[in-house]
Write a protein that holds these residues in place. Structure first.
Motif, short mmCIF file in Angstrom:
data_model
loop_
_atom_site.label_atom_id
_atom_site.label_comp_id
_atom_site.label_asym_id
_atom_site.label_seq_id
_atom_site.Cartn_x
_atom_site.Cartn_y
_atom_site.Cartn_z
N ARG A 119 -9.59 6.44 -1.20
CA ARG A 119 -10.33 5.26 -0.42
C ARG A 119 -11.28 5.99 0.37
NH1 ARG A 119 -8.83 -0.08 0.29
NH2 ARG A 119 -7.33 -0.60 -1.60
N TYR A 133 -4.10 6.78 -1.99
CA TYR A 133 -4.83 5.87 -0.96
C TYR A 133 -5.70 6.96 -0.33
CZ TYR A 133 -6.36 2.13 2.20
OH TYR A 133 -7.27 1.40 2.64
N PHE A 158 0.98 -1.20 0.05
CA PHE A 158 -0.01 0.08 0.06
C PHE A 158 0.88 1.28 0.00
CE2 PHE A 158 -2.91 -3.32 1.79
CZ PHE A 158 -3.85 -3.12 0.93
N ALA A 209 -3.65 0.98 10.59
CA ALA A 209 -4.57 2.13 10.37
C ALA A 209 -4.36 2.81 9.29
CB ALA A 209 -4.31 3.23 11.63
N GLY A 246 -9.77 -1.76 9.89
CA GLY A 246 -10.58 -1.22 8.78
C GLY A 246 -9.84 -1.92 7.34
N GLU A 287 1.29 -8.17 14.67
CA GLU A 287 1.97 -9.35 15.16
C GLU A 287 2.86 -8.86 16.26
OE1 GLU A 287 1.85 -8.68 12.03
OE2 GLU A 287 0.44 -10.10 11.58
N TYR A 324 -15.81 5.06 6.55
CA TYR A 324 -16.36 3.79 7.15
C TYR A 324 -17.65 4.47 7.74
CZ TYR A 324 -12.20 1.10 6.36
OH TYR A 324 -11.30 0.48 5.97
N GLU A 345 0.52 1.37 12.50
CA GLU A 345 0.71 1.04 11.10
C GLU A 345 2.14 0.87 10.87
OE1 GLU A 345 -1.17 0.44 8.49
OE2 GLU A 345 0.73 0.72 7.37
N PHE A 371 -3.47 -9.60 8.64
CA PHE A 371 -2.74 -10.15 9.76
C PHE A 371 -2.40 -11.63 9.87
CE2 PHE A 371 -5.34 -6.77 12.17
CZ PHE A 371 -4.65 -5.79 11.42
N ALA A 388 -8.22 -4.50 6.93
CA ALA A 388 -6.80 -4.69 7.27
C ALA A 388 -6.66 -6.15 8.14
CB ALA A 388 -6.30 -3.61 8.26
N LYS A 428 -8.12 6.43 7.60
CA LYS A 428 -9.65 6.53 7.14
C LYS A 428 -10.38 6.13 8.28
CE LYS A 428 -8.89 7.68 2.72
NZ LYS A 428 -9.47 8.79 2.45
N LEU A 429 -10.26 5.15 8.84
CA LEU A 429 -11.02 4.59 10.06
C LEU A 429 -10.86 5.35 11.02
CD1 LEU A 429 -13.14 2.74 11.29
CD2 LEU A 429 -11.18 1.06 11.59
N MET A 446 2.33 5.12 4.56
CA MET A 446 0.98 5.12 4.92
C MET A 446 1.11 5.90 6.34
SD MET A 446 -0.79 3.64 2.77
CE MET A 446 -2.56 2.75 3.23
C1 LIG Z 1 -6.33 -1.78 2.96
S1 LIG Z 1 -5.32 -0.82 4.28
C2 LIG Z 1 -6.41 0.00 5.12
C3 LIG Z 1 -5.89 1.08 5.87
C4 LIG Z 1 -6.84 1.77 6.83
N1 LIG Z 1 -7.07 0.84 8.02
C5 LIG Z 1 -8.04 2.28 6.06
O1 LIG Z 1 -9.26 1.68 6.73
O2 LIG Z 1 -8.12 2.73 5.21
C6 LIG Z 1 -4.54 -2.38 4.99
C7 LIG Z 1 -3.44 -1.55 5.90
O3 LIG Z 1 -3.04 -2.69 6.46
C8 LIG Z 1 -1.78 -2.71 6.75
N2 LIG Z 1 -1.07 -3.90 7.13
C9 LIG Z 1 -0.76 -4.76 6.50
N3 LIG Z 1 -0.32 -5.96 7.13
C10 LIG Z 1 -0.25 -5.59 8.40
C11 LIG Z 1 0.09 -6.34 9.58
N4 LIG Z 1 0.59 -7.45 9.58
N5 LIG Z 1 -0.18 -5.70 10.67
C12 LIG Z 1 -0.73 -4.57 10.82
N6 LIG Z 1 -0.98 -3.82 9.71
C13 LIG Z 1 -0.67 -4.42 8.55
C14 LIG Z 1 -1.06 -1.95 5.43
O4 LIG Z 1 0.12 -1.53 5.77
C15 LIG Z 1 -2.28 -1.11 5.21
O5 LIG Z 1 -1.91 0.23 5.62
#
Ligand SMILES: C[S@@+](CC[C@H](N)C(=O)[O-])C[C@H]1O[C@@H](n2cnc3c(N)ncnc32)[C@H](O)[C@@H]1O
Length: 259
Positions: A24, A20, A13, A49, A108, A93, A27, A69, A114, A110, A53-54, A74
């Motif tokens: 995007r 983004y 991302f 995060a 959100g 993690e 919510y 994040e 995980f 996301a 956005k959320l 981002m």
């Molecule tokens: C689709 S974006 C959503 C961002 C935000 N929550 C939103 O609603 O717009 C997914 C987010 O999850 C993060 N992400 C990916 N793997 C992750 C992990 N293992 N732990 C925490 N965040 C992660 C990405 O870096 C990215 O910012």
């Protein structure tokens, strides 16, 4: 999705962080209220995060938010948009917070990134007993004819099963569970969805698709071909050919209580 694919897609991302933030959706407030209504207090961790956005919706509803994040680009966008929010580098993690320090953990679009084999215990660690874990997903309302048509021509890199009203529940029903072995950290899941929408033009909706993880990893040629198909479809439909329209969406929520 395998572990390698999840790691690759989940880390894409940042390459499109500004787009983004610009394109995007936020919510549905009803969804965020429902996610938090059983939380024992106001402290909320927004995990994954992104650009905030959320986070912004949580703040508007009066939550005390900490954003975490992993992607530096981002996180930079989030800090620019929401300079007063406590925003930390970290991941699901390895959450940079003390034990039992929040009343709810929300994610959100996301939670599917995980590794719940590790993140489940980590999220349970930072939650108060009785705290809430909630995953939120913005999905296309494919009960609407033109949206179903858009889904058909887009391909799964742009609109996957997790992205639609008809299949998000099945796709996310076990998102809170580890995929092997370890003990349950959370109670029975509940799911609900709430009406939402995003004001778009054909051009800005094409730009939104350009920020999807699946679109960020494909070859340039394939990406341009898919975006071209979407552009042509939007130009062919009376609902989207000219000016602004509201993209029919819902915010789906999966919520579980910490045991
Ligand atoms: C689709 S974006 C959503 C961002 C935000 N929550 C939103 O609603 O717009 C997914 C987010 O999850 C993060 N992400 C990916 N793997 C992750 C992990 N293992 N732990 C925490 N965040 C992660 C990405 O870096 C990215 O910012």
């Amino acid at each position: 999705m395998g572990q390698d694919e999840r790691l690759l897609l989940g880390s894409t991302f940042g390459a499109a962080a500004t787009a983004y933030a610009d394109h995007r959706p936020d919510y549905a407030r009803g969804a965020v209220r429902w996610a938090l209504e059983c939380a024992p207090g106001p402290r909320v961790l927004d995990l994954g995060a992104g650009t905030g956005k959320l986070t912004a919706t949580l703040i508007a509803l009066g939550a005390e938010v900490i954003a975490v994040e992993p992607d530096p680009a981002m996180l930079t966008e989030l800090r620019r948009a929401l300079p007063t929010v406590r925003a930390l580098p970290g991941s699901a993690e390895a959450v940079p917070l003390p034990d039992a320090s929040v009343d709810a953990v929300v994610a959100g679009n996301a939670m599917h990134w995980f590794d719940m084999n590790v993140a489940g215990a980590e999220i349970a660690r930072v939650l108060e007993p009785g705290g809430i874990l909630a995953g939120l997903w913005n999905v296309f309302d494919n009960r609407v004819d033109w949206v179903a048509g858009l889904e058909r021509i887009s391909g799964s890199a742009a609109i996957g099963p997790r992205d639609t009203f008809s299949s998000w529940r099945a796709e996310t029903a076990e998102a809170h569970l580890p995929n092997s072995g370890s003990i349950a950290q959370f109670g029975s899941p509940e799911q609900a969805e709430f009406p939402h929408g995003q004001r778009r033009t054909a051009d800005s909706l094409v730009a939104t698709f350009g920020t999807k993880a699946g679109m960020l990893v494909v070859q340039e040629q394939e990406r341009e071909a898919t975006l071209g198909q979407i552009r042509a479809f939007l130009a062919s439909r009376p609902e989207t050919a000219r000016g602004e329209f509201t993209l029919p969406m819902l915010t789906g929520v999966l919520r579980v209580g910490r045991l």
